[in-house]
Design a protein around this motif. Structure first.
Motif, mmCIF file in Angstrom:
data_model
loop_
_atom_site.group_PDB
_atom_site.id
_atom_site.type_symbol
_atom_site.label_atom_id
_atom_site.label_comp_id
_atom_site.label_asym_id
_atom_site.label_seq_id
_atom_site.Cartn_x
_atom_site.Cartn_y
_atom_site.Cartn_z
ATOM 1 N N PHE A 78 16.419 -1.609 -11.693
ATOM 2 C CA PHE A 78 17.234 -1.222 -10.528
ATOM 3 C C PHE A 78 18.576 -1.945 -10.589
ATOM 4 C CE2 PHE A 78 12.872 -1.147 -8.618
ATOM 5 C CZ PHE A 78 12.820 0.196 -8.275
ATOM 6 N N SER A 79 19.663 -1.199 -10.465
ATOM 7 C CA SER A 79 20.954 -1.884 -10.322
ATOM 8 C C SER A 79 21.896 -0.975 -9.549
ATOM 9 C CB SER A 79 21.532 -2.262 -11.676
ATOM 10 O OG SER A 79 21.942 -1.127 -12.369
ATOM 11 N N THR A 80 22.381 -1.481 -8.443
ATOM 12 C CA THR A 80 23.223 -0.684 -7.553
ATOM 13 C C THR A 80 24.665 -0.702 -8.059
ATOM 14 O OG1 THR A 80 21.759 -1.205 -5.734
ATOM 15 C CG2 THR A 80 23.969 -0.441 -5.141
ATOM 16 N N THR A 97 25.156 -6.084 -10.340
ATOM 17 C CA THR A 97 24.429 -7.254 -10.841
ATOM 18 C C THR A 97 23.041 -6.810 -11.266
ATOM 19 O OG1 THR A 97 25.672 -8.594 -9.291
ATOM 20 C CG2 THR A 97 23.745 -9.616 -10.290
ATOM 21 N N ALA A 143 6.977 -11.224 1.438
ATOM 22 C CA ALA A 143 5.880 -12.096 0.980
ATOM 23 C C ALA A 143 6.425 -13.128 -0.004
ATOM 24 C CB ALA A 143 4.787 -11.258 0.326
ATOM 25 N N VAL A 144 7.334 -12.668 -0.844
ATOM 26 C CA VAL A 144 7.885 -13.536 -1.884
ATOM 27 C C VAL A 144 8.869 -14.557 -1.281
ATOM 28 C CG1 VAL A 144 9.279 -13.477 -3.990
ATOM 29 C CG2 VAL A 144 7.548 -11.721 -3.571
ATOM 30 N N GLY A 194 19.565 -8.056 -12.373
ATOM 31 C CA GLY A 194 18.559 -9.096 -12.543
ATOM 32 C C GLY A 194 17.210 -8.464 -12.774
ATOM 33 N N SER A 195 16.771 -7.644 -11.811
ATOM 34 C CA SER A 195 15.375 -7.198 -11.803
ATOM 35 C C SER A 195 15.037 -6.228 -12.939
ATOM 36 C CB SER A 195 15.027 -6.582 -10.449
ATOM 37 O OG SER A 195 15.834 -5.471 -10.220
ATOM 38 N N ILE A 198 12.868 -5.371 1.503
ATOM 39 C CA ILE A 198 12.385 -5.136 0.135
ATOM 40 C C ILE A 198 13.344 -5.685 -0.923
ATOM 41 C CG2 ILE A 198 11.876 -3.322 -1.566
ATOM 42 C CD1 ILE A 198 10.894 -1.582 0.815
ATOM 43 N N VAL A 199 14.622 -5.288 -0.791
ATOM 44 C CA VAL A 199 15.587 -5.597 -1.848
ATOM 45 C C VAL A 199 15.874 -7.114 -1.899
ATOM 46 C CG1 VAL A 199 17.666 -5.278 -0.446
ATOM 47 C CG2 VAL A 199 17.727 -4.663 -2.836
ATOM 48 N N GLU A 200 16.169 -7.596 -3.087
ATOM 49 C CA GLU A 200 16.447 -9.023 -3.330
ATOM 50 C C GLU A 200 15.302 -9.921 -2.854
ATOM 51 O OE1 GLU A 200 20.453 -10.067 -2.195
ATOM 52 O OE2 GLU A 200 21.279 -8.680 -3.667
ATOM 53 N N GLY A 201 14.082 -9.442 -3.090
ATOM 54 C CA GLY A 201 12.892 -10.220 -2.759
ATOM 55 C C GLY A 201 12.238 -9.727 -1.490
ATOM 56 N N GLU A 244 7.056 -17.321 0.510
ATOM 57 C CA GLU A 244 6.547 -18.316 -0.437
ATOM 58 C C GLU A 244 7.678 -19.242 -0.902
ATOM 59 O OE1 GLU A 244 3.993 -16.591 -3.536
ATOM 60 O OE2 GLU A 244 4.662 -18.215 -4.840
ATOM 61 N N GLY A 274 10.715 -8.234 -10.684
ATOM 62 C CA GLY A 274 11.554 -7.954 -9.526
ATOM 63 C C GLY A 274 11.637 -9.203 -8.687
ATOM 64 N N SER A 275 10.534 -9.495 -8.003
ATOM 65 C CA SER A 275 10.503 -10.711 -7.201
ATOM 66 C C SER A 275 10.416 -11.935 -8.098
ATOM 67 C CB SER A 275 9.292 -10.676 -6.275
ATOM 68 O OG SER A 275 9.347 -9.506 -5.498
HETATM 69 C C1 LIG Z 1 18.008 0.105 -2.778
HETATM 70 C C2 LIG Z 1 17.709 -0.925 -3.831
HETATM 71 C C3 LIG Z 1 18.747 -1.480 -4.552
HETATM 72 C C4 LIG Z 1 18.502 -2.434 -5.537
HETATM 73 N N1 LIG Z 1 19.557 -2.951 -6.246
HETATM 74 C C5 LIG Z 1 19.330 -3.884 -7.198
HETATM 75 C C6 LIG Z 1 20.423 -4.428 -7.959
HETATM 76 O O1 LIG Z 1 21.590 -4.075 -7.760
HETATM 77 N N2 LIG Z 1 20.134 -5.362 -8.905
HETATM 78 C C7 LIG Z 1 18.853 -5.792 -9.148
HETATM 79 O O2 LIG Z 1 18.681 -6.659 -10.015
HETATM 80 N N3 LIG Z 1 17.811 -5.285 -8.455
HETATM 81 C C8 LIG Z 1 18.014 -4.349 -7.490
HETATM 82 N N4 LIG Z 1 16.957 -3.842 -6.757
HETATM 83 C C9 LIG Z 1 15.597 -4.318 -7.062
HETATM 84 C C10 LIG Z 1 15.028 -5.205 -5.944
HETATM 85 O O3 LIG Z 1 15.710 -6.413 -5.841
HETATM 86 C C11 LIG Z 1 13.537 -5.352 -6.217
HETATM 87 O O4 LIG Z 1 12.953 -4.085 -6.069
HETATM 88 C C12 LIG Z 1 12.899 -6.330 -5.234
HETATM 89 O O5 LIG Z 1 13.306 -7.645 -5.528
HETATM 90 C C13 LIG Z 1 11.368 -6.253 -5.296
HETATM 91 O O6 LIG Z 1 10.929 -6.387 -6.632
HETATM 92 P P1 LIG Z 1 9.908 -5.327 -7.267
HETATM 93 O O7 LIG Z 1 10.447 -3.965 -7.045
HETATM 94 O O8 LIG Z 1 9.660 -5.739 -8.683
HETATM 95 O O9 LIG Z 1 8.604 -5.441 -6.450
HETATM 96 P P2 LIG Z 1 7.499 -6.602 -6.586
HETATM 97 O O10 LIG Z 1 8.143 -7.920 -6.528
HETATM 98 O O11 LIG Z 1 6.653 -6.335 -7.762
HETATM 99 O O12 LIG Z 1 6.705 -6.370 -5.267
HETATM 100 C C14 LIG Z 1 5.630 -5.448 -5.194
HETATM 101 C C15 LIG Z 1 4.589 -6.051 -4.256
HETATM 102 O O13 LIG Z 1 4.073 -7.267 -4.786
HETATM 103 C C16 LIG Z 1 4.161 -8.291 -3.804
HETATM 104 N N5 LIG Z 1 4.408 -9.567 -4.457
HETATM 105 C C17 LIG Z 1 5.180 -9.801 -5.545
HETATM 106 N N6 LIG Z 1 5.175 -11.112 -5.847
HETATM 107 C C18 LIG Z 1 4.380 -11.723 -4.932
HETATM 108 C C19 LIG Z 1 3.985 -13.064 -4.697
HETATM 109 N N7 LIG Z 1 4.398 -14.054 -5.495
HETATM 110 N N8 LIG Z 1 3.165 -13.314 -3.634
HETATM 111 C C20 LIG Z 1 2.729 -12.317 -2.843
HETATM 112 N N9 LIG Z 1 3.077 -11.022 -3.015
HETATM 113 C C21 LIG Z 1 3.904 -10.732 -4.031
HETATM 114 C C22 LIG Z 1 5.350 -7.878 -2.949
HETATM 115 O O14 LIG Z 1 5.289 -8.459 -1.652
HETATM 116 C C23 LIG Z 1 5.169 -6.382 -2.882
HETATM 117 O O15 LIG Z 1 4.232 -6.069 -1.903
HETATM 118 C C24 LIG Z 1 17.174 -2.848 -5.811
HETATM 119 C C25 LIG Z 1 16.121 -2.267 -5.083
HETATM 120 C C26 LIG Z 1 16.368 -1.331 -4.109
HETATM 121 C C27 LIG Z 1 15.226 -0.739 -3.361
#
Ligand SMILES: Cc1cc2nc3c(=O)[nH]c(=O)nc-3n(C[C@H](O)[C@H](O)[C@H](O)COP(=O)(O)OP(=O)(O)OC[C@H]3O[C@@H](n4cnc5c(N)ncnc54)[C@H](O)[C@@H]3O)c2cc1C
Length: 387
Positions: free
Chosen positions: A150-152, A117, A369-370, A119-120, A363-366, A373, A125-126
């Motif tokens: 990122f997509s697993t 899937t 902190a997010v 999304g990000s 971390i993953v899927e939000g 909220e 991401g979040s």
């Molecule tokens: C092992 C792994 C597998 C993954 N697999 C998938 C996948 O299959 N499909 C997919 O779509 N994604 C996947 N991801 C991505 C994952 O879902 C995102 O990395 C995760 O949702 C965090 O988003 P980001 O990396 O953009 O970090 P950010 O959301 O940018 O976060 C970075 C920092 O900003 C802070 N932050 C962000 N928004 C806010 C807010 N509104 N208020 C306060 N603080 C905030 C966070 O707390 C964090 O400290 C994967 C990630 C990992 C590590």
């Protein structure tokens, strides 16, 4: 068809025979260990949650909690690889046309395949509402362009569910099923993660990737993703449960053989108190994962699950499970790593791997902190002021 007990027994045996003693191999960041996952499929266990009509065992999410806990006890990366397809398959099951469900879900159970899937993105991401990948209509086709960070499982998935923004109406999001080998879809690289190293997460680019318009799922793409994230977040939380059970058992084994001045570590009151605390966290983790999964199952069993889920969106119980288990699992693994002294800081002992593996839950899927909220906006704010 297997019962939930059959799948649970199978998963436990698989973890004991194929995962628990294989920490070096599973942590080595070799090619994704597909032969290992093929053996899981050969035992009739892959994609166990899919409905019987598509050849699955129809195991609910509550029973899946115990199954994933057993797999994650052996190796969280393997558990993640084997269950994360549930995110995309839930979207297809609830919102795909009959033709999509019949063709793609049945193929998954027959081949032991995977679904990814997407999304990000790098800047989304979040905050998925910032997605920039576009999906344009062109006659009877949809054309996808953009980068997914990122997509697993994408590297070896049978099909992908891609969430993007409508090119014609940027306020609208679509979720589209894309067969893995569609031209215009390119795997850019596999990320080297610090944990879950037996799983494989990729950066992916779409350049005019064209699929029939009938591959679009029915409903607002971001909301459909939000619905299915309930299932995957609960099982991600469950990996922290499996890892924590393993940490507890390793600590007990070590303490029974670790001599102190007047006996063994296991007889020490400080150790007893630490392990009592760990067990308390494990019990609460399991209860919360099962409670959240039960809520998910009860909506799924209702008369019009697809619409009911769109109304509910994110479940409070699923958010609580993911946040609580991520934090409790991190505490348990931290406390466990301290238990082994200097050995706990070496790669000779599996505890370091468990500490790295559990980190992803928060971390993953939000990130927390997010999700906090989101919890506030959906469940604390009085209803008229909710977004
Ligand atoms: C092992 C792994 C597998 C993954 N697999 C998938 C996948 O299959 N499909 C997919 O779509 N994604 C996947 N991801 C991505 C994952 O879902 C995102 O990395 C995760 O949702 C965090 O988003 P980001 O990396 O953009 O970090 P950010 O959301 O940018 O976060 C970075 C920092 O900003 C802070 N932050 C962000 N928004 C806010 C807010 N509104 N208020 C306060 N603080 C905030 C966070 O707390 C964090 O400290 C994967 C990630 C990992 C590590």
């Amino acid at each position: 068809m297997y019962t939930s007990h059959d799948v649970l027994d199978g998963a436990r045996t698989f973890a004991q025979q194929e995962l628990t003693g294989q920490q070096r191999y599973l942590d080595s960041f070799e090619e994704a260990p597909l032969p290992l996952y093929k053996r899981f499929h050969d035992q009739g266990l892959s994609n166990w949650w899919l409905p019987e009509e598509y050849g699955g065992h129809n195991i609910g999410l509550e029973d899946s909690v115990d199954i994933v806990s057993e797999l994650a006890y052996g190796d969280a990366g393997a558990a993640f690889t084997l269950f994360i397809s549930i995110l995309g398959t839930t979207m297809v099951q609830l919102y795909g046309s009959e033709e999509l469900r019949e063709r793609h879900l049945t193929a998954l159970t027959e081949n032991g395949g995977f679904c990814a899937t997407l999304g990000s993105e790098q800047a989304a991401g979040s905050e998925l509402a910032k997605i920039t990948t576009t999906i344009a209509r062109d006659g009877g086709d949809l054309v996808i362009s953009g980068d997914k960070y990122f997509s697993t499982n994408t590297g070896f998935a049978d099909f992908l569910i891609v969430v993007g923004r409508s090119a014609e109406n940027p306020g609208e999001f679509l979720a589209v099923l894309v067969p893995r080998h569609t031209p215009g879809l390119r795997v850019v690289r596999r990320w080297e993660m610090i944990g879950l190293r037996s799983s494989a997460t990729y950066e992916v680019a779409f350049d005019g990737c064209r699929v029939p318009a009938a591959n679009a799922l029915q409903g607002p793409g971001l909301r459909l993703l939000e619905v299915a994230l309930n299932a995957s977040r609960i099982l991600i939380a469950t990996t922290a449960l499996g890892i924590s059970r393993r940490v507890r058992d390793l600590c007990m084994e070590y303490a029974e053989n670790k001599p102190l001045q007047d006996g063994y570590l296991v007889d020490n009151p400080v150790f007893m108190s630490k392990l009592g605390g760990m067990e308390t966290q494990i019990e609460v983790m399991r209860s919360q994962c099962r409670a959240a999964a039960r809520e998910f199952d009860s909506i799924m069993a209702g008369p019009d699950a697809a619409s009911a889920f769109v109304r509910h969106g994110t479940l409070r119980s699923a958010l609580a499970a993911k946040m609580f288990c991520g934090q409790a699992g991190w505490q348990v693994a931290g406390s466990g790593s301290e238990m082994f002294g200097g050995l706990g800081f070496t790669n000779e002992h599996v505890i370091g791997k468990l500490l790295r593996d559990v980190r992803y839950v928060s971390i993953v899927e939000g990130g927390d902190a997010v999700l906090e909220e989101l919890m506030f906006n959906r469940y604390v704010l009085p209803e008229p002021r909710r977004g």
